[in-house]
Design a protein around this motif. Structure first.
Motif, PDB file in Angstrom:
ATOM      1  N   GLU A  47      -5.199   1.131   0.922  1.00 31.98           N
ATOM      2  CA  GLU A  47      -4.409   1.574   2.070  1.00 31.98           C
ATOM      3  C   GLU A  47      -2.933   1.611   1.694  1.00 31.98           C
ATOM      4  O   GLU A  47      -2.410   0.675   1.102  1.00 31.98           O
ATOM      5  N   LEU A  48      -2.278   2.738   2.011  1.00 30.36           N
ATOM      6  CA  LEU A  48      -0.855   2.900   1.731  1.00 30.36           C
ATOM      7  C   LEU A  48      -0.133   3.407   2.964  1.00 30.36           C
ATOM      8  O   LEU A  48      -0.691   4.213   3.724  1.00 30.36           O
ATOM      9  N   SER A  49       1.090   2.964   3.136  1.00 29.96           N
ATOM     10  CA  SER A  49       1.934   3.510   4.192  1.00 29.96           C
ATOM     11  C   SER A  49       2.291   4.960   3.857  1.00 29.96           C
ATOM     12  O   SER A  49       2.497   5.294   2.682  1.00 29.96           O
ATOM     13  N   PRO A  50       2.376   5.836   4.863  1.00 32.62           N
ATOM     14  CA  PRO A  50       2.833   7.207   4.592  1.00 32.62           C
ATOM     15  C   PRO A  50       4.216   7.254   3.961  1.00 32.62           C
ATOM     16  O   PRO A  50       4.558   8.225   3.279  1.00 32.62           O
ATOM     17  N   SER A  51       5.011   6.196   4.139  1.00 32.47           N
ATOM     18  CA  SER A  51       6.354   6.165   3.564  1.00 32.47           C
ATOM     19  C   SER A  51       6.421   5.305   2.297  1.00 32.47           C
ATOM     20  O   SER A  51       7.503   4.849   1.916  1.00 32.47           O
ATOM     21  N   SER A  52       5.281   5.082   1.649  1.00 33.84           N
ATOM     22  CA  SER A  52       5.304   4.300   0.415  1.00 33.84           C
ATOM     23  C   SER A  52       6.077   5.048  -0.667  1.00 33.84           C
ATOM     24  O   SER A  52       6.142   6.284  -0.694  1.00 33.84           O
ATOM     25  N   ASN A  58       6.127   9.290  -1.582  1.00 30.03           N
ATOM     26  CA  ASN A  58       7.311  10.084  -1.247  1.00 30.03           C
ATOM     27  C   ASN A  58       8.178  10.429  -2.443  1.00 30.03           C
ATOM     28  O   ASN A  58       8.753  11.523  -2.508  1.00 30.03           O
ATOM     29  N   SER A  77       4.112   0.631  -3.773  1.00 26.14           N
ATOM     30  CA  SER A  77       3.239   0.679  -2.593  1.00 26.14           C
ATOM     31  C   SER A  77       3.984   0.350  -1.301  1.00 26.14           C
ATOM     32  O   SER A  77       3.477   0.618  -0.199  1.00 26.14           O
ATOM     33  N   GLY A  78       5.179  -0.229  -1.402  1.00 26.67           N
ATOM     34  CA  GLY A  78       5.928  -0.591  -0.210  1.00 26.67           C
ATOM     35  C   GLY A  78       6.553   0.606   0.486  1.00 26.67           C
ATOM     36  O   GLY A  78       6.842   1.639  -0.140  1.00 26.67           O
ATOM     37  N   ALA A  79       6.785   0.469   1.802  1.00 25.26           N
ATOM     38  CA  ALA A  79       7.344   1.546   2.619  1.00 25.26           C
ATOM     39  C   ALA A  79       8.846   1.652   2.403  1.00 25.26           C
ATOM     40  O   ALA A  79       9.565   0.648   2.473  1.00 25.26           O
TER      41      ALA A  79
END
Length: 322
Positions: A28-33, A37, A118-120
């Motif tokens: 699972e990844l944030s869309p803003s990872s 981006n 992987s962080g947003a």
């Protein structure tokens, strides 16, 4: 395969801590990872082999992949696992998936270490969190030709890398830009594409997924890694083995003329191993290089009346190398 290895860290932690094995599956990844981006990611590739002399498995220089990932992480503003953490994770992944390692001589277990932001993060900046993981898959040969000699097309318009860019590190952003050239070449029957330098457009750099060597007049040459060429682990190994065996090895600029006039050409890489090149196509002209060295040896033997397959022949050792 059944399992993958996962390890995480944050900017505050400053380094990776304890990792663990998990069932292979989606992440699972944030869309803003950062990786989604801004392409903040690296990958490596190495293989595990089943031993021929008994139980157990063999890895090919995994510490070199660890060091290369550390170098790339510095360029991409990412923390990286230590060499010890990297090698330990590789070993754990192999052992957890040992039933997927092909029989000796029938292939290998390919390991794909990934390091991603992987962080947003919305603004253009390093991600606040990073994930290191390894997954695996059993593989055979990379090219559809198997271990047979391949045909390469020299690409003149699309460039893989540029000075000051990231061609010298194994970042994920290096690979999507070559897909168009690679797919066009394969649709015409070529195995892969050779890229020229982006400044002069006359010096050979590497193929889409492997390094290049040329043999001419008893000397072995490969394009020097000066920031636009990935320093392959197999490439380095071939250089070391060839020098240890007494060959003259040059890391230098290799022009398109050097390539076209070579006695022998071969590619190296984790996926391709050591693969001979049969033909080079440049500006619509196909040049066959596969048999040149053999013809040169036969002519030299004819002139000197020496058995080409006799003891002490350097050419025999080069057959094994290239």
């Amino acid at each position: 395969t059944d399992y993958m290895y996962v390890m995480r860290c944050t900017q505050e932690e400053g380094g990776f801590s304890r990792g663990e094995l998990a069932r292979y599956g989606n992440i699972e990844l944030s869309p803003s990872s950062g990786v989604l981006n801004y392409g903040q990611g690296l990958f490596e590739g190495l293989k595990a082999y089943r031993r021929a002399d008994g139980p157990g498995y063999t890895l090919f220089r995994p510490e070199e992949n660890a060091r290369r990932m550390q170098h790339g992480a510095g360029r991409m503003c990412m923390p990286s696992p230590s060499v010890e953490q990297f090698v330990h994770a590789v070993k754990q992944t192999v052992l957890a998936n040992k039933r997927w390692v092909p029989p000796q001589g029938k292939g290998a277990l390919y390991l794909r270490p990934l390091l991603i932001g992987s962080g947003a993060i919305l603004g253009l900046a390093p991600a606040p969190e990073y994930t290191f993981m390894i997954y695996a898959a059993p593989v055979g040969t990379y090219f559809k030709e198997g271990m047979a000699a391949i045909n390469l097309l020299v690409e003149e318009e699309i460039h893989r890398a540029m000075p000051g860019g990231t061609g010298g590190v194994k970042t994920i952003s290096n690979y999507a830009p070559v897909l168009k050239a690679q797919m066009d070449a394969r649709s015409k029957g070529f195995a892969d594409v050779l890229y020229l330098d982006s400044v002069h457009k006359r010096y050979v750099e590497e193929a889409s997924s492997c390094n290049l060597f040329v043999v001419k007049g008893g000397a072995v040459a490969t394009p020097a890694t000066a920031g636009t060429i990935l320093p392959g682990v197999t490439r380095r190994s071939i250089i070391e083995l060839a020098r240890d065996s007494g060959y003259q090895v040059e890391e230098r600029l290799v022009s398109i003329d050097d390539l076209i006039s070579a006695d022998e050409v071969f590619c190296t890489g984790t996926a391709v191993g050591v693969t001979p090149v049969s033909t080079i196509t440049y500006q619509g002209t196909r040049v066959r290089v596969q048999d040149r060295r053999r013809h040169a040896v036969e002519e030299a033997v004819h002139d000197s009346d020496v058995d080409p397959d006799g003891p002490g022949g350097g050419q025999e050792r080069m057959d094994g190398c290239g």
